[in-house]
Design an enzyme around this catalytic site. Structure first.
Site, PDB file in Angstrom:
ATOM      1  N   GLU A 107       0.897  -1.193  -0.105  1.00 36.59           N
ATOM      2  CA  GLU A 107       0.105  -0.145  -0.071  1.00 36.59           C
ATOM      3  C   GLU A 107       1.076   1.161   0.006  1.00 36.59           C
ATOM      4  O   GLU A 107       0.657   2.203   0.756  1.00 36.59           O
ATOM      5  CB  GLU A 107      -0.959   0.147   1.169  1.00 36.59           C
TER       6      GLU A 107
HETATM    7  C1  LIG Z   1       2.222  -9.796   0.108  1.00 36.61           C
HETATM    8  C2  LIG Z   1       1.829  -8.580  -0.803  1.00 36.61           C
HETATM    9  C3  LIG Z   1       0.521  -8.240  -0.710  1.00 36.61           C
HETATM   10  C4  LIG Z   1       0.283  -6.914  -1.685  1.00 36.61           C
HETATM   11  N1  LIG Z   1      -1.196  -6.734  -1.886  1.00 36.61           N
HETATM   12  C5  LIG Z   1      -1.468  -5.844  -2.781  1.00 36.61           C
HETATM   13  C6  LIG Z   1      -3.143  -5.745  -3.347  1.00 36.61           C
HETATM   14  O1  LIG Z   1      -3.961  -6.382  -2.575  1.00 36.61           O
HETATM   15  N2  LIG Z   1      -3.296  -4.913  -4.518  1.00 36.61           N
HETATM   16  C7  LIG Z   1      -2.237  -4.464  -5.023  1.00 36.61           C
HETATM   17  O2  LIG Z   1      -2.505  -3.773  -6.098  1.00 36.61           O
HETATM   18  N3  LIG Z   1      -0.952  -4.426  -4.912  1.00 36.61           N
HETATM   19  C8  LIG Z   1      -0.504  -5.258  -3.779  1.00 36.61           C
HETATM   20  N4  LIG Z   1       0.725  -5.708  -3.711  1.00 36.61           N
HETATM   21  C9  LIG Z   1       1.829  -4.843  -4.243  1.00 36.61           C
HETATM   22  C10 LIG Z   1       2.642  -3.616  -3.272  1.00 36.61           C
HETATM   23  O3  LIG Z   1       1.751  -2.574  -3.099  1.00 36.61           O
HETATM   24  C11 LIG Z   1       3.846  -3.203  -4.291  1.00 36.61           C
HETATM   25  O4  LIG Z   1       4.746  -4.345  -3.998  1.00 36.61           O
HETATM   26  C12 LIG Z   1       4.684  -2.145  -3.501  1.00 36.61           C
HETATM   27  O5  LIG Z   1       3.743  -0.994  -3.720  1.00 36.61           O
HETATM   28  C13 LIG Z   1       5.850  -1.843  -4.110  1.00 36.61           C
HETATM   29  O6  LIG Z   1       5.910  -1.983  -5.438  1.00 36.61           O
HETATM   30  P1  LIG Z   1       6.977  -2.887  -6.255  1.00 36.61           P
HETATM   31  O7  LIG Z   1       6.963  -4.338  -5.447  1.00 36.61           O
HETATM   32  O8  LIG Z   1       6.893  -2.893  -7.577  1.00 36.61           O
HETATM   33  O9  LIG Z   1       8.563  -2.304  -5.630  1.00 36.61           O
HETATM   34  P2  LIG Z   1       8.971  -1.287  -6.671  1.00 36.61           P
HETATM   35  O10 LIG Z   1       8.226  -0.126  -6.898  1.00 36.61           O
HETATM   36  O11 LIG Z   1       9.951  -1.945  -7.681  1.00 36.61           O
HETATM   37  O12 LIG Z   1       9.986  -0.721  -5.639  1.00 36.61           O
HETATM   38  C14 LIG Z   1      11.311  -1.501  -5.338  1.00 36.61           C
HETATM   39  C15 LIG Z   1      12.324  -0.368  -4.158  1.00 36.61           C
HETATM   40  O13 LIG Z   1      12.421   0.950  -4.711  1.00 36.61           O
HETATM   41  C16 LIG Z   1      11.790   1.903  -3.891  1.00 36.61           C
HETATM   42  N5  LIG Z   1      11.223   3.092  -4.722  1.00 36.61           N
HETATM   43  C17 LIG Z   1      10.525   2.814  -5.894  1.00 36.61           C
HETATM   44  N6  LIG Z   1      10.552   4.289  -6.262  1.00 36.61           N
HETATM   45  C18 LIG Z   1      11.009   4.914  -5.499  1.00 36.61           C
HETATM   46  C19 LIG Z   1      11.098   6.446  -5.366  1.00 36.61           C
HETATM   47  N7  LIG Z   1      10.658   7.140  -6.362  1.00 36.61           N
HETATM   48  N8  LIG Z   1      11.953   6.973  -4.556  1.00 36.61           N
HETATM   49  C20 LIG Z   1      12.763   6.095  -3.719  1.00 36.61           C
HETATM   50  N9  LIG Z   1      12.542   4.692  -3.425  1.00 36.61           N
HETATM   51  C21 LIG Z   1      11.653   4.122  -4.539  1.00 36.61           C
HETATM   52  C22 LIG Z   1      10.767   1.290  -3.267  1.00 36.61           C
HETATM   53  O14 LIG Z   1      10.512   1.862  -2.082  1.00 36.61           O
HETATM   54  C23 LIG Z   1      11.184  -0.279  -2.902  1.00 36.61           C
HETATM   55  O15 LIG Z   1      12.035  -0.024  -1.675  1.00 36.61           O
HETATM   56  C24 LIG Z   1       1.201  -6.462  -2.527  1.00 36.61           C
HETATM   57  C25 LIG Z   1       2.545  -6.655  -2.277  1.00 36.61           C
HETATM   58  C26 LIG Z   1       3.012  -7.708  -1.680  1.00 36.61           C
HETATM   59  C27 LIG Z   1       4.070  -8.206  -1.196  1.00 36.61           C
END
Ligand SMILES: Cc1cc2nc3c(=O)[nH]c(=O)nc-3n(C[C@H](O)[C@H](O)[C@H](O)COP(=O)(O)OP(=O)(O)OC[C@H]3O[C@@H](n4cnc5c(N)ncnc54)[C@H](O)[C@@H]3O)c2cc1C
Ligand SMILES: Cc1cc2nc3c(=O)[nH]c(=O)nc-3n(C[C@H](O)[C@H](O)[C@H](O)COP(=O)(O)OP(=O)(O)OC[C@H]3O[C@@H](n4cnc5c(N)ncnc54)[C@H](O)[C@@H]3O)c2cc1C
Lengths: 379, 266
Positions: A363
């Site tokens: 989230e």
């Molecule tokens: C168990 C689980 C349940 C989930 N449930 C849902 C759900 O119900 N519905 C849904 O839609 N999604 C869900 N998600 C998705 C979740 O919200 C995303 O995984 C999360 O928002 C991060 O996106 P990403 O995994 O693509 O990481 P990325 O966006 O690839 O980020 C990787 C890292 O880079 C950092 N980063 C990225 N951009 C920036 C920036 N501009 N500045 C600084 N740091 C940055 C991030 O903070 C992170 O540390 C779930 C994820 C998990 C693991």
């Protein structure tokens, strides 16, 4: 400013606590080990009116507010953080866009089955190439007469494998980025909806998270929420609310682990006295106690902002940041204070430490929370 | 079934009360007052009957003003109305005086089919109040009820005893005390909580004083209580052990059996 709960709020807390201690605690370790979702517990949350706490009874809600809702999530998460997130996703992320922006028909049709606990709801924004940056969404919803044809793959969908209803963000205009996104209500029963890989997770292991795949799914046009192009707005609003649910989940995990550590320090004796008689440990507990209270106040403030109709985007981001970092810190310390026992399944705190980590990620990662807070600082 | 009255006592959460070992006094800090757990079974049974026969469920409690909490909790679970019986003159009442007050209140409410009491209170724990109310009201009573079937005007009741059960047939009005095996008490729902704590919640609560019940203050409270507590003390727990000597397991076992029967344990 009044920091006292009213009688009704006290009763809601007590009711949620009783449910957690008497109904959810038995078997919580086994459910974690076998990744089994507590469906009975979820249904009970619905029957007792918890899932619909912040919504109107016209749509199967309980006519209370967000503060009452976060208090309930907090109590559930003290014992079972997996059920707490399933609850929060159903209430905030699925229910939020419909309750706040849906038409009368959408509310009447799609809120009651989820708020009653009969069905689960899920929220599908994230895709393999769209995480922190929702502009990467490539799931397409193409208008064809009186319906949309939906195609794409969503990942990390909490409740995905169990849900009957999904809030789905898809692109209706590939020329545009976030402004081309739209929000739909999709039923599991629509032909072409399938569940992909179910994820094998570090923590919240009894919550069910999976891919959801849409293959030529015909979505009636009346299932579009607001108009085309409002999908990003709807998702961000839903997440503002959902972050309070995650914050409450994290706060509950922290309090649950803190309480276990407090009891352990009183019971366990080394060097001829209970552990808590070491000032290092009692001071550590005092610090954690203070931090819990700080985080709690930020969360309740955010919920009060929403209930009072004030803007709550930044207060929710602050609460999420504080409560989730707290959960990681308190659970790590709680494992340490339990010594070798803390590393063992039966003492609960190792599970809580694994459960805590995800709260800093989903989230909106905590980096994204800082993006939200800093975004308002230099205007 | 017209009206069912359930007697509910507010009690301190005794399983959380500590005891200062040196002085034998109770540690009462941070102890919350709760609905007597046994009374939840009594209330649940009334609510089951309400669900089936559309009876009205009235809960009553004698206690200080904060005892209204247990009435509201009962309404959250599904009771219709609560009656708080409160008067300075009642403080210090023993079981007899308590029963007199409750009986007077029940008389005033009138028109009841069944009065339910819990098996006992977790604090006082005499299990006397229910039977005393029945005597004062000149009603039949069955204690330790573990099953009820309603057949027209008649009740078919299973009463638990130490080594079995009685199957009884009775008529209403009657006073029953329940066991914990009779049912699993339900949790409050949000609908119930809104009913109890919402805008009109207080309209469901009425308050009766000694005057309302025409009770002579001399017959209740400390003055009207024949029981006096002179002192209380900790029960002493002591452990001694004895090793049984013998050559064979069989021999040791028979020595053990003899000892246990000497002590009347078997
Ligand atoms: C168990 C689980 C349940 C989930 N449930 C849902 C759900 O119900 N519905 C849904 O839609 N999604 C869900 N998600 C998705 C979740 O919200 C995303 O995984 C999360 O928002 C991060 O996106 P990403 O995994 O693509 O990481 P990325 O966006 O690839 O980020 C990787 C890292 O880079 C950092 N980063 C990225 N951009 C920036 C920036 N501009 N500045 C600084 N740091 C940055 C991030 O903070 C992170 O540390 C779930 C994820 C998990 C693991
Ligand atoms: C710490 C302590 C101090 C006491 N001090 C005194 C004292 O100074 N003088 C004295 O005479 N007595 C004293 N008592 C006794 C007290 O009066 C009894 O607790 C009371 O009369 C009820 O009896 P019981 O707890 O044995 O209830 P039980 O007879 O075990 O209760 C059976 C059932 O009766 C009903 N019931 C009982 N009480 C009530 C109530 N108040 N309102 C509604 N329903 C009720 C409930 O359904 C309950 O399940 C004291 C008790 C305690 C624990």
């Amino acid at each position: 400013m009044n920091f006292e709960f009213n009688e009704k709020q006290k009763m809601i807390i007590k009711n949620a606590r009783d449910l957690a201690e008497n109904y959810l605690l038995p078997g919580v370790i086994e459910r974690d080990e076998t990744s089994t979702f507590p469906m009975d517990g979820y249904k009970k949350l619905g029957q007792l009116g918890f899932i619909g706490l912040p919504y109107s009874s016209e749509y199967g809600g309980s006519d209370a507010g967000y503060l009452e809702y976060v208090l309930a999530v907090e109590e559930i998460a003290k014992v079972d953080a997996s059920l707490a997130i399933a609850y929060s996703v159903a209430t905030s992320l699925y229910g939020g866009p419909i309750a706040d922006y849906g038409t009368e028909e959408q509310k009447k049709k799609y809120l009651p089955p989820v708020l009653s606990g009969d069905s689960l709801g899920a929220f599908n924004l994230t895709e393999p190439n769209a995480g922190s940056d929702a502009a990467g969404v490539i799931t397409r919803a193409e208008k064809k007469g009186d319906h949309y044809l939906l195609n794409g793959l969503k990942c990390f969908s909490t409740n995905g494998p169990l849900a009957d209803y999904f809030f789905v963000v898809a692109s209706t205009d590939s020329e545009q980025k976030t402004r081309g996104l739209s929000g739909f209500i999709v039923e599991k029963s629509f032909p072409g909806v399938t569940i992909g890989k179910v994820d094998n997770k570090m923590g919240i292991r009894s919550a069910q998270v999976s891919e959801v795949i849409f293959n030529d799914v015909m979505v009636p046009e009346e299932n579009l929420i607001l108009e085309e192009g409002k999908g990003f707005f709807l998702a961000m609003k839903a997440l503002d609310g959902g972050r309070m649910g995650v914050a409450a989940q994290a706060l509950g995990i922290a309090e649950g682990a803190y309480e276990l550590a407090r009891k352990y320090l009183m019971e366990r004796e080394q060097f001829g006295k209970p552990l808590y008689r070491n000032q290092y440990l009692s001071f550590k507990m005092a610090e954690l106690n203070i931090k819990i209270e700080q985080a709690k106040l930020l969360l309740y403030k955010a919920a009060c902002d929403k209930d009072a109709g004030r803007s709550y985007t930044t207060s929710a981001a602050k609460a999420k940041y504080a409560c989730t970092n707290l959960a990681m810190e308190v659970t790590t310390e709680a494992v340490q204070m339990h010594g070798g026992n803390g590393y063992m399944r039966e003492y609960h705190v190792e599970r809580m430490m694994r459960d805590a980590k995800i709260t800093q990620i989903y989230e909106g990662t905590n980096e994204i929370q800082k993006l939200i807070v800093s975004g308002g600082l230099f205007r | 079934m017209r009206r069912i009255i359930v007697c509910i006592k507010q009690v301190p959460e005794t399983d959380k009360i500590g005891i200062k070992q040196e002085k034998g006094t109770l540690i009462r800090e941070n102890i919350e007052n709760i609905m007597n757990p046994y009374d939840k079974n009594a209330l649940e049974e009334a609510l089951i009957i309400k669900d089936k026969f559309d009876a009205e469920v009235i809960v009553i409690t004698m206690g200080p003003p904060q005892a209204v909490d247990v009435l509201k909790e009962a309404i959250s679970m599904g009771a219709d109305e609560g009656v708080l019986i409160n008067d300075e003159a009642f403080s210090g009442s023993d079981t007899l005086a308590t029963s007199k007050v409750l009986a007077a209140a029940i008389n005033k409410i009138a028109d009841y089919s069944i009065i339910f009491c819990g098996q006992k209170a977790i604090d006082g724990g005499t299990a006397q109040v229910g039977p005393q109310i029945a005597e004062l009201l000149n009603l039949p009573q069955v204690t330790n009820v573990k099953d009820i079937k309603i057949k027209g005007n008649k009740l078919e009741i299973v009463k638990a005893t130490e080594d079995g059960a009685y199957l009884l047939e009775t008529e209403t009005p009657i006073l029953l005390t329940t066991t914990t095996e009779i049912n699993n008490p339900r949790s409050p729902t949000m609908m119930g909580i809104n009913k109890a704590y919402g805008e009109n919640g207080n309209k469901r609560i009425s308050i009766l004083s000694g005057k309302d019940l025409n009770i002579n203050p001399k017959e209740v409270g400390l003055e009207g209580s024949p029981t006096n507590i002179y002192d209380f003390c900790m029960s002493k727990k002591s452990k001694t052990s004895e090793m049984i000597e013998g050559n064979k397991a069989k021999e040791k076992a028979s020595i053990l059996i003899n000892k246990l029967s000497e002590l009347n344990y078997i």
